[in-house]
Motif scaffolding. Structure first.
Motif, PDB file in Angstrom:
ATOM      1  N   LEU A  87      49.224  35.435  55.804  1.00  0.00           N
ATOM      2  CA  LEU A  87      48.790  34.696  56.991  1.00  0.00           C
ATOM      3  C   LEU A  87      48.860  33.188  56.755  1.00  0.00           C
ATOM      4  O   LEU A  87      48.825  32.727  55.622  1.00  0.00           O
ATOM      5  N   LEU A  88      48.941  32.436  57.812  1.00  0.00           N
ATOM      6  CA  LEU A  88      48.975  30.972  57.703  1.00  0.00           C
ATOM      7  C   LEU A  88      47.547  30.420  57.676  1.00  0.00           C
ATOM      8  O   LEU A  88      47.236  29.452  58.346  1.00  0.00           O
ATOM      9  N   TRP A  89      46.704  31.054  56.918  1.00  0.00           N
ATOM     10  CA  TRP A  89      45.321  30.635  56.786  1.00  0.00           C
ATOM     11  C   TRP A  89      45.157  29.851  55.487  1.00  0.00           C
ATOM     12  O   TRP A  89      45.996  29.899  54.598  1.00  0.00           O
ATOM     13  N   PRO A  99      39.889  21.233  58.245  1.00  0.00           N
ATOM     14  CA  PRO A  99      40.101  20.385  57.083  1.00  0.00           C
ATOM     15  C   PRO A  99      41.592  20.056  56.937  1.00  0.00           C
ATOM     16  O   PRO A  99      42.441  20.845  57.333  1.00  0.00           O
ATOM     17  N   PRO A 100      41.929  18.906  56.357  1.00  0.00           N
ATOM     18  CA  PRO A 100      43.317  18.440  56.385  1.00  0.00           C
ATOM     19  C   PRO A 100      44.252  19.014  55.328  1.00  0.00           C
ATOM     20  O   PRO A 100      45.470  18.944  55.492  1.00  0.00           O
ATOM     21  N   LEU A 101      43.749  19.572  54.233  1.00  0.00           N
ATOM     22  CA  LEU A 101      44.651  19.937  53.139  1.00  0.00           C
ATOM     23  C   LEU A 101      45.631  21.047  53.508  1.00  0.00           C
ATOM     24  O   LEU A 101      46.826  20.947  53.218  1.00  0.00           O
ATOM     25  N   HIS A 102      45.159  22.085  54.149  1.00  0.00           N
ATOM     26  CA  HIS A 102      46.073  23.184  54.479  1.00  0.00           C
ATOM     27  C   HIS A 102      47.136  22.754  55.499  1.00  0.00           C
ATOM     28  O   HIS A 102      48.322  23.063  55.300  1.00  0.00           O
ATOM     29  N   PRO A 103      46.781  22.041  56.564  1.00  0.00           N
ATOM     30  CA  PRO A 103      47.851  21.548  57.445  1.00  0.00           C
ATOM     31  C   PRO A 103      48.831  20.623  56.710  1.00  0.00           C
ATOM     32  O   PRO A 103      50.032  20.643  56.996  1.00  0.00           O
ATOM     33  N   ALA A 104      48.336  19.849  55.752  1.00  0.00           N
ATOM     34  CA  ALA A 104      49.234  18.987  54.973  1.00  0.00           C
ATOM     35  C   ALA A 104      50.199  19.834  54.144  1.00  0.00           C
ATOM     36  O   ALA A 104      51.396  19.521  54.048  1.00  0.00           O
ATOM     37  N   PHE A 105      49.701  20.911  53.553  1.00  0.00           N
ATOM     38  CA  PHE A 105      50.543  21.844  52.808  1.00  0.00           C
ATOM     39  C   PHE A 105      51.608  22.448  53.728  1.00  0.00           C
ATOM     40  O   PHE A 105      52.801  22.481  53.396  1.00  0.00           O
ATOM     41  N   LEU A 106      51.188  22.906  54.901  1.00  0.00           N
ATOM     42  CA  LEU A 106      52.132  23.481  55.861  1.00  0.00           C
ATOM     43  C   LEU A 106      53.151  22.454  56.343  1.00  0.00           C
ATOM     44  O   LEU A 106      54.317  22.784  56.581  1.00  0.00           O
ATOM     45  N   ASP A 129      46.189  26.689  65.260  1.00  0.00           N
ATOM     46  CA  ASP A 129      45.709  25.328  65.004  1.00  0.00           C
ATOM     47  C   ASP A 129      46.354  24.720  63.769  1.00  0.00           C
ATOM     48  O   ASP A 129      46.783  23.565  63.781  1.00  0.00           O
ATOM     49  N   TYR A 130      46.380  25.486  62.685  1.00  0.00           N
ATOM     50  CA  TYR A 130      46.962  24.955  61.443  1.00  0.00           C
ATOM     51  C   TYR A 130      48.434  24.574  61.638  1.00  0.00           C
ATOM     52  O   TYR A 130      48.881  23.531  61.159  1.00  0.00           O
ATOM     53  N   TRP A 131      49.182  25.413  62.330  1.00  0.00           N
ATOM     54  CA  TRP A 131      50.611  25.142  62.530  1.00  0.00           C
ATOM     55  C   TRP A 131      50.811  23.927  63.443  1.00  0.00           C
ATOM     56  O   TRP A 131      51.665  23.084  63.189  1.00  0.00           O
ATOM     57  N   ARG A 132      49.988  23.825  64.495  1.00  0.00           N
ATOM     58  CA  ARG A 132      50.071  22.673  65.394  1.00  0.00           C
ATOM     59  C   ARG A 132      49.761  21.376  64.640  1.00  0.00           C
ATOM     60  O   ARG A 132      50.466  20.369  64.783  1.00  0.00           O
ATOM     61  N   LEU A 133      48.730  21.404  63.820  1.00  0.00           N
ATOM     62  CA  LEU A 133      48.375  20.221  63.018  1.00  0.00           C
ATOM     63  C   LEU A 133      49.474  19.877  62.020  1.00  0.00           C
ATOM     64  O   LEU A 133      49.774  18.696  61.791  1.00  0.00           O
ATOM     65  N   ALA A 134      50.065  20.890  61.424  1.00  0.00           N
ATOM     66  CA  ALA A 134      51.160  20.657  60.468  1.00  0.00           C
ATOM     67  C   ALA A 134      52.361  20.028  61.160  1.00  0.00           C
ATOM     68  O   ALA A 134      52.994  19.111  60.605  1.00  0.00           O
TER      69      ALA A 134
END
Length: 160
Positions: A133-135, A66-73, A46-51
């Motif tokens: 991990l991409l967490w 939450p948006p911050l981690h996908p924004a970082f990625l 999910d995080y990678w798809r959102l990024a």
């Protein structure tokens, strides 16, 4: 009631603390070297798809994450870097967290507490694994430590 005086600052150049940082960095980078690009699982997908969506300019398409981690990625996706670059960056970020942990330990309990806290953080297997991990945990811990450090520093400055 007895007042407890805060401990004195501990130098982040202390050999034990520098050693803890070095160990944290090597352990995290060693994990990246051993397993450079594992298949994403669970939250990572999910995080990678959102990024990727953020990097393409599609906006943030989730009511659950939450948006911050996908924004970082997305910074890495936008630069054309793969997940290995993210894992390296998170490993470095996780290792750098040893420094505020040591500083806070020193503020609370002196040099011994600073050294112990730094080494406990550096060698914690869960924190080492999370950095790989991409967490969101590594970024969250870094931001939380930055906020607590800023609060303690500001409180100390206000008393001076």
């Amino acid at each position: 009631m007895q007042t407890v005086r805060p401990a004195t600052d501990v130098s982040l150049r202390d050999a034990w603390i520098v050693g803890a940082f070095g160990a944290a960095f090597l352990l995290r980078m060693g994990l990246v070297a051993l397993v450079p690009d594992p298949a994403p699982v669970n939250d990572e997908i999910d995080y990678w798809r959102l990024a990727q969506g953020l990097a393409r300019g599609e906006g943030f398409a989730s009511n659950f994450r939450p948006p911050l981690h996908p924004a970082f990625l997305s910074l890495f996706v936008g630069l054309g870097a793969g997940s290995v670059a993210v894992r390296v960056a998170q490993g470095l970020l996780g290792a750098l967290c040893v420094l505020p942990v040591a500083w806070l330990g020193g503020r609370m309990g002196g040099a011994g507490a600073a050294r112990t806290a730094a080494w406990c953080f550096a060698l914690d297997p869960v924190l080492i694994g999370f950095a790989h991990l991409l967490w969101s945990e590594t970024l969250y811990i870094a931001l939380l430590l930055a906020a607590v450090t800023a609060l303690v520093y500001d409180e100390r400055r206000a008393r001076a």
